[in-house]
Design an enzyme around this catalytic site. Structure first.
Site: not given
Length: 465
Positions: A141, A189, A319-320
């Site tokens: 192994t 930035h 979106s729900s």
């Protein structure tokens, strides 16, 4: 009535195994002892182990250690495993012995029982193939399991992730070329900066990914050096002469990849630095993909109250509760995948450092995270390309509007009138709501004609073209 069972025996004693299961006693003991989590040894790793068993059998046959029938049975069983039709017979958890011994034996036992079925013998009879004496001949192994990780990851990179990454790069290249005529405001930035071309912005994404592909290709080359033939500690005990070279040559012939025995088998068995390196390159790629996904969703934020420079395809409602909302879902999915891969790299790095003396006992963890990381990135790149990049467009009017209003164009006046006067013009324009031209003319620091010569966004974006 309970599930029908059969009893098998190993060196510890008897153990009940489901009657229809192709695995045997050692696999069943692992199932009984390591009922931890839901993460299973990846199919790619199982298939690579089966391929290695075929190669070892072929070489053992040439050395007279197996007869022709035994070699043929291992060959056919190994092929059956690689089709994926036997995947349900490899149920072991990642969280098992750190060497992967139980998964190696799982493969040996399934091959043994497939051969038994073909030969009309009972499951678990170990006839005509014994899991250890025949299928595991000339192996441990400790060498075949890490070799299988190498093989699985190398083939995944070569056949799946790198080709998909090249397609993603080509898609970005097409956008970079198509958008070379679009002048936009740069941002550093997260504040307005000097202009650049949208095509140049996209080219940065493209070339960062190209660099990532280059380093992944280098890591792929390192994976081709295998620990096969080292058996228990790297010495090659219980193997015939040149076994390592012959098995790797057999594997190379079957896969088309240039697998070779590592120069120092002790080194690649005591440590898994090539696997750690490959995972690190996946992390590098994930970092790049994450920044690209974040840049795109920032540039696409809106549609009315954000930057809105990029228009993303509307793939699904966002979106729900808010009707008509569309979200940058592909960017979000990519970001989550990349974050996961970065975490996987941390786990693999710690695991790579956790070995002692002649063996690392974090092999299943390393193999799982590496193979799963490749799969995640490949799938994410494909979805990102097909469901986002292909349909992504530039809002030319919005981009031009920002350029026209930008105060940072004043940077082009600095060589002519000096930094302080240019700064005063920008501050005056911002404070009093003037255009840059209006503030410059009121300052008296520059003529109208000279202002038009210097404030040319296209020339500023490509000053040396």
């Amino acid at each position: 009535m309970g599930q029908p069972m059969r009893q098998e025996h190993d060196s510890i004693g008897g153990v009940d195994v489901p009657a229809a299961a192709l695995w045997g006693a050692q696999t069943q003991r692992s199932l009984n002892n390591f009922a931890i989590g839901h993460q299973k040894i990846p199919a790619e790793l199982i298939h690579a182990l089966a391929r290695i068993k075929q190669c070892c059998a072929a070489v053992n046959g040439r050395h007279g250690l197996l007869n022709d029938q035994q070699v043929a049975l291992i060959e056919r069983a190994g092929q059956a495993i690689q089709t994926g039709q036997q995947d349900d017979h490899f149920p072991l958890s990642v969280w098992q012995t750190g060497s992967g011994t139980q998964t190696n034996m799982n493969v040996n036992e399934v091959i043994s029982n497939l051969a038994a079925q073909e030969s009309g013998e009972n499951l678990g009879s170990h006839r005509p193939l014994h899991p250890n004496d025949h299928i595991n001949r000339s192996q441990s192994t400790n060498d075949v399991f890490p070799a299988a990780i190498h093989v699985a990851a190398a083939l995944q990179l070569q056949q799946e992730l790198l080709p998909e990454l090249k397609r993603l790069i080509a898609s970005l290249d097409a956008k970079a070329v198509a958008w070379q005529d679009i002048i936009k405001i740069g941002r550093t930035h997260l504040q307005d900066a000097v202009p650049l071309r949208l095509g140049d912005e996209v080219s940065a994404w493209r070339d960062r990914l190209s660099d990532g592909a280059h380093w992944l290709t280098t890591a792929h080359q390192d994976l081709l050096a295998l620990p096969l033939g080292g058996t228990a500690v790297g010495s090659g005990l219980n193997t015939p002469d040149r076994f390592a070279h012959e098995v790797c040559a057999e594997l190379a012939s079957r896969t088309g990849s240039d697998f070779q025995p590592a120069d120092n088998l002790f080194a690649v068995m005591a440590g898994h630095d090539s696997l750690v390196q490959t995972m690190a390159q996946l992390r590098r790629l994930a970092v790049t993909l994450l920044t690209i996904a974040n840049d795109i969703r920032l540039l696409a934020c809106g549609p009315r109250a954000g930057l809105g420079e990029l228009l993303l395809p509307a793939n699904e409602p966002g979106s729900s509760i808010m009707p008509g909302k569309v979200n940058p879902t592909q960017c979000e999915a990519m970001a989550m995948v990349c974050t996961q891969v970065i975490g996987m790299d941390a786990a693999v790095a710690a695991a790579g450092a956790g070995g002692h003396l002649q063996m690392n006992v974090y092999k299943p963890l390393i193999g799982y995270n590496l193979i799963e990381g490749i799969r995640l990135l490949q799938d994410a790149c494909r979805c990102f390309r097909l469901n986002l990049l292909t349909g992504m467009e530039a809002d030319r009017d919005r981009i031009a509007f920002y350029v026209e209003r930008s105060l940072m164009l004043v940077t082009a006046l600095t060589p002519e009138i000096g930094y302080e006067k240019a700064c005063a013009i920008a501050q005056h324009a911002h404070r009093d709501g003037l255009t840059l031209r209006e503030a410059a003319m009121q300052s008296g620091a520059i003529t109208d004609e000279r202002f038009d010569q210097l404030i040319d966004p296209a020339a500023m974006a490509s000053p040396h073209r």
